[in-house]
Design an enzyme around this catalytic site. Structure first.
Site, PDB file in Angstrom:
ATOM      1  CB  CYS A 121      -0.853   0.039   1.256  1.00 11.23           C
ATOM      2  SG  CYS A 121      -1.691  -1.483   1.627  1.00 11.23           S
ATOM      3  CD  GLU A 128      16.445 -12.373 -10.050  1.00 14.15           C
ATOM      4  OE1 GLU A 128      15.940 -13.000  -9.098  1.00 14.15           O
ATOM      5  OE2 GLU A 128      16.051 -11.233 -10.376  1.00 14.15           O
ATOM      6  NE  ARG A 169       4.584   1.811  -1.214  1.00 13.02           N
ATOM      7  CZ  ARG A 169       5.512   1.778  -0.270  1.00 13.02           C
ATOM      8  NH1 ARG A 169       6.702   2.263  -0.518  1.00 13.02           N
ATOM      9  NH2 ARG A 169       5.266   1.275   0.915  1.00 13.02           N
ATOM     10  CG  HIS A 205      17.592 -37.200  -9.135  1.00 15.18           C
ATOM     11  ND1 HIS A 205      18.010 -38.489  -8.932  1.00 15.18           N
ATOM     12  CD2 HIS A 205      18.706 -36.485  -9.436  1.00 15.18           C
ATOM     13  CE1 HIS A 205      19.319 -38.561  -9.084  1.00 15.18           C
ATOM     14  NE2 HIS A 205      19.775 -37.350  -9.392  1.00 15.18           N
ATOM     15  CG  ASN A 249       0.704   1.782   3.805  1.00 16.18           C
ATOM     16  OD1 ASN A 249      -0.423   1.898   3.353  1.00 16.18           O
ATOM     17  ND2 ASN A 249       1.757   2.411   3.323  1.00 16.18           N
ATOM     18  N   GLY A 250       0.162  -1.869   6.437  1.00 21.89           N
ATOM     19  CA  GLY A 250       0.585  -2.821   7.464  1.00 21.89           C
ATOM     20  C   GLY A 250      -0.565  -3.731   7.838  1.00 21.89           C
ATOM     21  CE  LYS A 269      13.126 -10.393 -11.967  1.00 21.01           C
ATOM     22  NZ  LYS A 269      13.616  -9.852 -10.764  1.00 21.01           N
ATOM     23  CD1 TRP A 329      -0.620  -5.532  -3.698  1.00 23.35           C
ATOM     24  CD2 TRP A 329      -0.296  -6.448  -1.684  1.00 23.35           C
ATOM     25  NE1 TRP A 329      -0.086  -6.784  -3.885  1.00 23.35           N
ATOM     26  CE2 TRP A 329       0.122  -7.370  -2.680  1.00 23.35           C
ATOM     27  CE3 TRP A 329      -0.180  -6.820  -0.344  1.00 23.35           C
ATOM     28  CZ2 TRP A 329       0.639  -8.619  -2.372  1.00 23.35           C
ATOM     29  CZ3 TRP A 329       0.343  -8.074  -0.046  1.00 23.35           C
ATOM     30  CH2 TRP A 329       0.744  -8.957  -1.053  1.00 23.35           C
ATOM     31  CD  GLU A 335       9.331 -10.715 -10.556  1.00 27.73           C
ATOM     32  OE1 GLU A 335       8.783 -10.353  -9.513  1.00 27.73           O
ATOM     33  OE2 GLU A 335      10.548 -10.583 -10.761  1.00 27.73           O
ATOM     34  CE  LYS A 366      11.185  -2.226  -6.583  1.00 25.09           C
ATOM     35  NZ  LYS A 366      11.870  -3.257  -7.398  1.00 25.09           N
TER      36      LYS A 366
HETATM   37  C1  F6R Z   1      11.355  -9.890  -7.670  1.00 24.11           C
HETATM   38  C2  F6R Z   1      11.482  -9.003  -6.519  1.00 24.11           C
HETATM   39  C3  F6R Z   1      11.241  -9.581  -5.174  1.00 24.11           C
HETATM   40  C4  F6R Z   1      12.156  -8.912  -4.130  1.00 24.11           C
HETATM   41  C5  F6R Z   1      11.775  -9.386  -2.720  1.00 24.11           C
HETATM   42  C6  F6R Z   1      12.681  -8.780  -1.673  1.00 24.11           C
HETATM   43  O1  F6R Z   1      11.620  -9.220  -8.853  1.00 24.11           O
HETATM   44  O2  F6R Z   1      11.739  -7.836  -6.649  1.00 24.11           O
HETATM   45  O3  F6R Z   1      11.388 -10.961  -5.157  1.00 24.11           O
HETATM   46  O4  F6R Z   1      13.481  -9.236  -4.423  1.00 24.11           O
HETATM   47  O5  F6R Z   1      10.451  -9.026  -2.458  1.00 24.11           O
HETATM   48  O6  F6R Z   1      12.594  -7.393  -1.685  1.00 24.11           O
HETATM   49  P1  F6R Z   1      13.697  -6.485  -1.025  1.00 24.11           P
HETATM   50  O7  F6R Z   1      14.960  -6.675  -1.812  1.00 24.11           O
HETATM   51  O8  F6R Z   1      13.162  -5.100  -1.121  1.00 24.11           O
HETATM   52  O9  F6R Z   1      13.871  -6.962   0.386  1.00 24.11           O
END
Ligand code: F6R
Length: 608
Positions: free
Chosen positions: A2, A481, A27, A504, A101-102, A485, A75, A488, A603
């Protein structure tokens, strides 16, 4: 997660709130709302969907006159995305409005108690409890009422509150959810993050946990939870405003992929001095570095994947045992930490709830904690014993790219430093590796030149349903990774597998035409990975391989090959990830998806 914005000043509030919320869209959110004092009452508009809907509903804020207001992008956590569950939430009399938020963890208990007293709830949210609880405690003094409410709630919050009785004031408070307060010549602001108010001011206060603030035209006053006044110093944000804009790119993600050469350079250059790695910010003497017996790396998502790379590099170069944990697991697994254990918490935002909790767990057990963090002044940066900042600049796209690249670059520096101090690296290898590090930004630039080729390839696979990424050692870390990418932002099911593990069980999923992306950048593992490519090919897979430029013979084995320039085997991740980020980007683009704001994602994940 949020987003919150609040404004009190000389200009109409609603357009400022809407503009601020638009800067927080990155976000992640599913609904939005604003409340503005219109001279007689607190008026509220809120709606499910994109901010655009709220902008249309309020004619860009024109239908909501007034100079004081709060806004929110939600969110969903408690209750589905809907008009009713969107914030702000108000009491029945419409005299108190709250954005939050929270998560209020004990909301069910509080709600039941309030219902017994006759309070009626209209939403399914935890936040509505706060509006009613404030009503319960309000006797004319907002700060006293907020203090009482906060003493009863458990969980995390960043709050923006308005009282009709105090119409030219905004109140705010925070615990474990970020909130800043800013001021300019014409007004005062609250916001969850800097971009929301950067247009108006660069002078901000970072609110600490369990602080309350009151803002009016004349003042900004901070209090602790006992209502005692606090002295705080503002800081100046030195972000370039254009860093938070798209700058001609169609998406933030593409812009941020293109910013990687600069971000990596900014992260490593100041720390390579002559023929040495200078990391005073670690706060560790050579003696202390020599006495480290174990490293625990803790993080979430992509930052965790950076940590997996870090394990290979730190163990390989510095010969220190490394455990890597997902923060959400680490915090509950009763980890064994000794006084000579170094805990490294990696986080772009510095606000991820699980990573922050893991940090506190580690500190509570007496371990020294190093943060590798991008956002200056964030919670993890402030609470870690020491911070190694990644200088990626603001990252807006939900899918991380440049911050991840800087995290692995920071880990390379750390590994080289530790290897040297512990006498594990030959001086000439050390010098060569420093040169290899310096070359990385230019090599990333070179790879960005392959973008058309990657787009062309991506367009062939827009309709694909399953993708497997395979690799061994660091190539496995890259696969993790690259796979995240892709899934998501494209919503294509994708998995990363250690190449030797596929047979396996999972190899039964490979059928005619299944796309397998095979990473083969590790010289010592190359023949083994080739065997794994042959295994999947003989089961019908279409293989795109990614390998070093001198392995042109890969074209006899794989169906399509991408090459990366020569670098040290410990650093190949920095190069290999770039075409795979572009691959994910072009698949998402080709499928017509919202690249920067994928569904269901946020985010900065400030809830557990
Ligand atoms: C994926 C992504 C997330 C963050 C994860 C940790 O593209 O961005 O998987 O890496 O939410 O976020 P931070 O680095 O802000 O702790």
């Amino acid at each position: 997660m949020c987003g919150i914005v609040g404004y009190i000043g000389q200009e109409p509030a609603a357009p400022i709130l809407l503009d601020g919320l638009s800067k927080l869209e990155y976000r992640g959110y599913d609904s939005a709302g604003i409340a503005v004092f219109d001279g007689a009452s607190i008026r509220m508009e809120k709606t499910v969907g994109r901010l655009r809907v709220l902008q249309e509903l309020t004619q860009n804020g024109e239908t909501m006159p007034g100079f004081c207001g709060i806004g929110h992008t939600r969110w969903a956590t408690h209750g589905c995305p809907s008009d009713t569950n969107a914030h702000p939430h108000m009491n029945r009399e419409h005299t108190i409005a709250v954005v939050h938020n929270g998560i209020i963890e004990n909301y069910a208990k509080l709600k039941a108690a309030l219902q017994k007293k006759g309070y009626e709830f209209v939403s399914e949210t935890d936040t509505e409890v706060l509006a009613h609880l404030l009503t319960e405690y309000y006797r004319g003094d907002p700060i006293k009422a907020i203090e009482k409410v906060l003493s009863r709630v458990e969980g995390s919050y960043a709050l923006g509150i308005m009282f009709l009785d105090h119409p030219h004031h905004i109140y705010a408070a925070r615990k474990d959810s970020p909130l800043i307060v800013g001021f300019s010549g014409t007004g005062k602001f609250i916001a969850s993050d800097v971009p929301a108010i950067l247009k108006h001011t660069r002078t901000v206060y970072y609110m600490e946990n369990e602080e309350i603030v009151s803002l009016s035209m004349e003042h900004i006053r901070f209090y602790n939870l006992d209502g005692e006044p606090l002295e705080k110093q503002p800081v100046t944000i030195n972000w370039d405003i254009h860093a938070a804009e798209k700058g001609g790119f169609p998406h933030f993600m593409l812009k941020e992929i293109y910013e990687q050469p600069k971000a990596i350079r900014d992260t490593i250059s100041p720390r390579i001095q002559g023929d040495d790695v200078a990391l005073e910010e670690l706060g560790l003497s050579d003696e202390q570095i020599r006495s480290i017996r174990k490293i625990n790396i803790v993080a979430c998502g992509s930052a965790y994947h950076a940590g997996v790379t870090g394990k290979y590099v730190l163990e390989g170069l510095a010969r220190i045992p490394v455990e890597v944990d997902l923060a959400s697991e680490f915090r509950y697994r009763d980890p064994i930490l000794e006084a000579d254990t170094l805990v490294i918490v990696i986080s772009q935002s510095g606000e991820t709830a699980d990573s922050l909790a893991a940090l506190r767990e580690a500190k509570g057990r007496g371990a020294k904690v190093l943060g590798i963090v991008n956002v200056v002044g964030s919670s993890i940066a402030r609470e870690a014993d020491n911070v190694l900042y990644t200088w990626a600049g603001p990252e807006i796209s939900v899918a991380t790219t440049k911050a991840y690249s800087c995290q692995i670059a920071a880990l390379y520096l750390l590994a080289l430093k530790f290897a040297k101090v512990r006498g594990q690296i030959d001086p000439s290898d050390f010098s060569q590796m420093l040169q290899d590090l310096r070359n990385l930004p230019e090599q990333v630039e070179q790879l960005l030149g392959q973008k058309e080729q990657i787009q062309f390839f991506a367009n062939r696979f827009l309709a694909t349903e399953h993708v497997f990424f395979i690799g061994r050692g660091i190539d496995y870390a890259i696969s993790l990774e690259a796979s995240l990418k892709l899934k998501e932002i494209s919503y294509i099911h994708s998995e990363a597998y250690a190449a030797g593990e596929l047979k396996h069980g999972t190899i039964s999923l490979i059928e005619n035409g299944t796309l397998v992306v095979a990473l083969a950048t590790q010289e010592n593992l190359y023949p083994k990975t080739i065997s794994n490519i042959v295994e999947v090919k003989s089961r019908g897979a279409f293989v795109m391989a990614l390998t070093n430029e001198d392995h042109k013979e890969m074209e006899h084995t794989a169906d399509y090959v991408l090459y990366i320039p020569k670098t040290n085997r410990f650093f190949t991740n920095s190069l290999a990830i770039v075409p795979l980020q572009l691959f994910a980007y072009y698949i998402s683009l080709g499928r017509g998806l919202d690249v920067d704001k994928p569904r269901n994602l946020a985010k900065s994940v400030t809830v557990e």
